[in-house]
Design a protein around this motif. Structure first.
Motif, PDB file in Angstrom:
ATOM      1  N   GLN A 163      74.976  -7.611  14.109  1.00 42.06           N
ATOM      2  CA  GLN A 163      75.348  -6.542  14.682  1.00 42.06           C
ATOM      3  C   GLN A 163      74.591  -5.334  14.458  1.00 42.06           C
ATOM      4  O   GLN A 163      74.033  -5.116  13.272  1.00 42.06           O
ATOM      5  CB  GLN A 163      76.807  -6.376  14.342  1.00 42.06           C
ATOM      6  N   CYS A 164      74.215  -4.425  15.272  1.00 45.46           N
ATOM      7  CA  CYS A 164      73.515  -3.394  15.154  1.00 45.46           C
ATOM      8  C   CYS A 164      74.529  -2.265  14.605  1.00 45.46           C
ATOM      9  O   CYS A 164      74.999  -1.380  15.305  1.00 45.46           O
ATOM     10  CB  CYS A 164      73.133  -2.624  16.586  1.00 45.46           C
ATOM     11  N   GLU A 165      74.570  -2.003  13.415  1.00 47.11           N
ATOM     12  CA  GLU A 165      75.417  -1.355  12.347  1.00 47.11           C
ATOM     13  C   GLU A 165      75.006  -0.932  11.161  1.00 47.11           C
ATOM     14  O   GLU A 165      73.986  -1.623  10.749  1.00 47.11           O
ATOM     15  CB  GLU A 165      76.539  -2.092  12.259  1.00 47.11           C
ATOM     16  N   TYR A 166      75.595  -0.219  10.636  1.00 47.10           N
ATOM     17  CA  TYR A 166      75.135   0.424   9.207  1.00 47.10           C
ATOM     18  C   TYR A 166      74.943  -0.731   8.230  1.00 47.10           C
ATOM     19  O   TYR A 166      75.833  -1.498   8.116  1.00 47.10           O
ATOM     20  CB  TYR A 166      76.254   1.363   8.807  1.00 47.10           C
ATOM     21  N   LEU A 167      73.883  -0.434   7.401  1.00 43.73           N
ATOM     22  CA  LEU A 167      73.535  -1.717   6.306  1.00 43.73           C
ATOM     23  C   LEU A 167      73.321  -3.134   6.921  1.00 43.73           C
ATOM     24  O   LEU A 167      73.427  -4.283   6.253  1.00 43.73           O
ATOM     25  CB  LEU A 167      74.789  -1.834   5.255  1.00 43.73           C
ATOM     26  N   ALA A 168      73.121  -3.101   8.239  1.00 48.13           N
ATOM     27  CA  ALA A 168      72.899  -4.469   8.763  1.00 48.13           C
ATOM     28  C   ALA A 168      71.642  -5.201   8.265  1.00 48.13           C
ATOM     29  O   ALA A 168      71.366  -6.415   7.988  1.00 48.13           O
ATOM     30  CB  ALA A 168      72.567  -4.475  10.331  1.00 48.13           C
ATOM     31  N   ARG A 203      73.543   4.704  23.313  1.00 45.85           N
ATOM     32  CA  ARG A 203      73.945   6.086  23.144  1.00 45.85           C
ATOM     33  C   ARG A 203      73.789   6.631  21.685  1.00 45.85           C
ATOM     34  O   ARG A 203      73.950   7.690  21.324  1.00 45.85           O
ATOM     35  CB  ARG A 203      75.149   6.403  23.477  1.00 45.85           C
ATOM     36  N   THR A 204      73.915   5.640  20.834  1.00 48.80           N
ATOM     37  CA  THR A 204      73.861   5.984  19.310  1.00 48.80           C
ATOM     38  C   THR A 204      72.448   5.961  18.493  1.00 48.80           C
ATOM     39  O   THR A 204      71.697   4.944  18.977  1.00 48.80           O
ATOM     40  CB  THR A 204      74.564   5.416  18.544  1.00 48.80           C
ATOM     41  N   ASN A 205      72.224   6.705  17.815  1.00 45.84           N
ATOM     42  CA  ASN A 205      71.016   6.912  16.999  1.00 45.84           C
ATOM     43  C   ASN A 205      71.061   5.563  16.051  1.00 45.84           C
ATOM     44  O   ASN A 205      69.872   5.019  15.713  1.00 45.84           O
ATOM     45  CB  ASN A 205      70.504   7.853  16.255  1.00 45.84           C
ATOM     46  N   LEU A 206      72.290   5.178  15.578  1.00 36.31           N
ATOM     47  CA  LEU A 206      72.241   4.242  14.580  1.00 36.31           C
ATOM     48  C   LEU A 206      71.883   2.892  15.076  1.00 36.31           C
ATOM     49  O   LEU A 206      70.969   2.011  14.417  1.00 36.31           O
ATOM     50  CB  LEU A 206      73.741   4.066  14.209  1.00 36.31           C
TER      51      LEU A 206
END
Ligand code: ATP
Ligand code: MG
Length: 273
Positions: A163-168, A203-206
């Motif tokens: 998943q494209c998320e923090y700490l991936a 839409r997100t930089n993350l």
């Protein structure tokens, strides 16, 4: 290559990631659908007692007929438990080895078998059927229990949904180490076929950062296709439909079609080398 004349290689890919809710099942089900639509014979094995892949295809997880549970216990053969999905979109090419609520008990019952045997029960069960398929896709639970170990032992390669998320990336490194460690003794030929990044939000930089990081650490493994966050993908399972049947023009559908093309290109290219 004309798939109808190619020998069936029964390539086994498992979708493992001990992290929950990252898109393993969504990817296994929709990739299976597009591989079948491309004329490849596909067996989807639901090795998760949540039975999400089974329900996503509109099959009742409480049905009485044989499931993977009976196969793992030696009470049925894989051929007896497999359900051909007779739906126009798949042209007879998609089969399911379903899960059932009982599968939760299989971990305990498998554990009673001798060590060194119990990790290979699924591999042995698939031996007689894999030659009828081009691809066997195994959907795993979000844990590293005996069912996942069985899937990893049976597989030629792992496809990692991320998943494209923090700490991936941190999770991915952990998973990478675990796979390497756990498998030292179980399946030395196991490889990582690819990493597919899911729930991408342009839409997100993350999301963009995660993609950039993963691609720079795993340039060969990362698939080019990014699966976008799409409500249509999350709605389809509640109708018992794949995205190919539910909304083939949606962004999620386009992504899974492209992913299937990448998987076909990677695996068929390897044969020709
Ligand atoms: P588990 O670890 O519980 O087996 P999983 O890794 O198999 O979970 P999924 O069940 O595929 O993950 O996805 C988790 C949830 O996110 C589901 O509700 C699914 O419909 C939704 N989902 C998956 N991919 C997407 C996407 N690209 N866009 C929007 N929703 C998604
Ligand atoms: Mg799942």
């Amino acid at each position: 290559m004309d798939a109808s004349h190619a020998p069936r290689r029964g390539l086994i890919y498992c979708f493992a990631n001990q992290k929950g809710g990252v898109g393993k099942t969504t990817t296994a089900v929709n990739l299976a659908a597009y591989l079948a639509a491309a004329g490849r014979r596909v067996l989807l094995v639901d090795a998760d007692s949540q039975a999400n892949a089974t329900s996503s295809l509109g099959i009742d997880k409480n049905r009485e007929e044989d499931s993977l549970y009976d196969v793992l216990l030696g009470d049925a053969t894989a051929a007896e438990a497999i359900i051909p999905l007779d739906r126009p979109a798949f042209d007879g090419c998609l089969h399911l080895l379903p899960s059932s609520v009982e599968l939760a008990g299989a971990e305990v019952e498998l554990a009673a078998a001798a060590q060194g045997e119990r990790e290979y029960t699924l591999k042995r069960a698939l031996e007689n059927v894999r030659g009828q398929y081009d691809y066997v896709l195994i959907d795993c639970p979000p844990s590293l229990g005996l069912l996942t170990l069985n899937a990893l032992s049976a597989a030629d390669a792992v496809i990692i949904a991320l998943q494209c998320e923090y700490l991936a990336l941190e999770g991915l490194m952990q998973l990478h180490n675990t796979i390497t460690l756990v498998l030292k003794g179980l399946n030395r030929s196991l490889r990582i076929e690819g990493i597919v990044m899911t729930m991408y939000d342009s839409r997100t930089n993350l999301s963009a950062q995660v993609v950039q990081e993963v691609r720079s650490h795993f340039p060969k493994e990362s698939f080019n296709t990014l699966v976008p966050r799409s409500v249509r993908l999350s709605e389809a399972p509640s109708y018992g439909l794949t995205i190919l049947e539910y909304d083939p023009n949606s962004r999620g559908a386009v992504a899974y079609k492209a992913l299937a093309e990448e998987v076909i290109a990677r695996s068929e290219q390897k044969v020709e080398v």
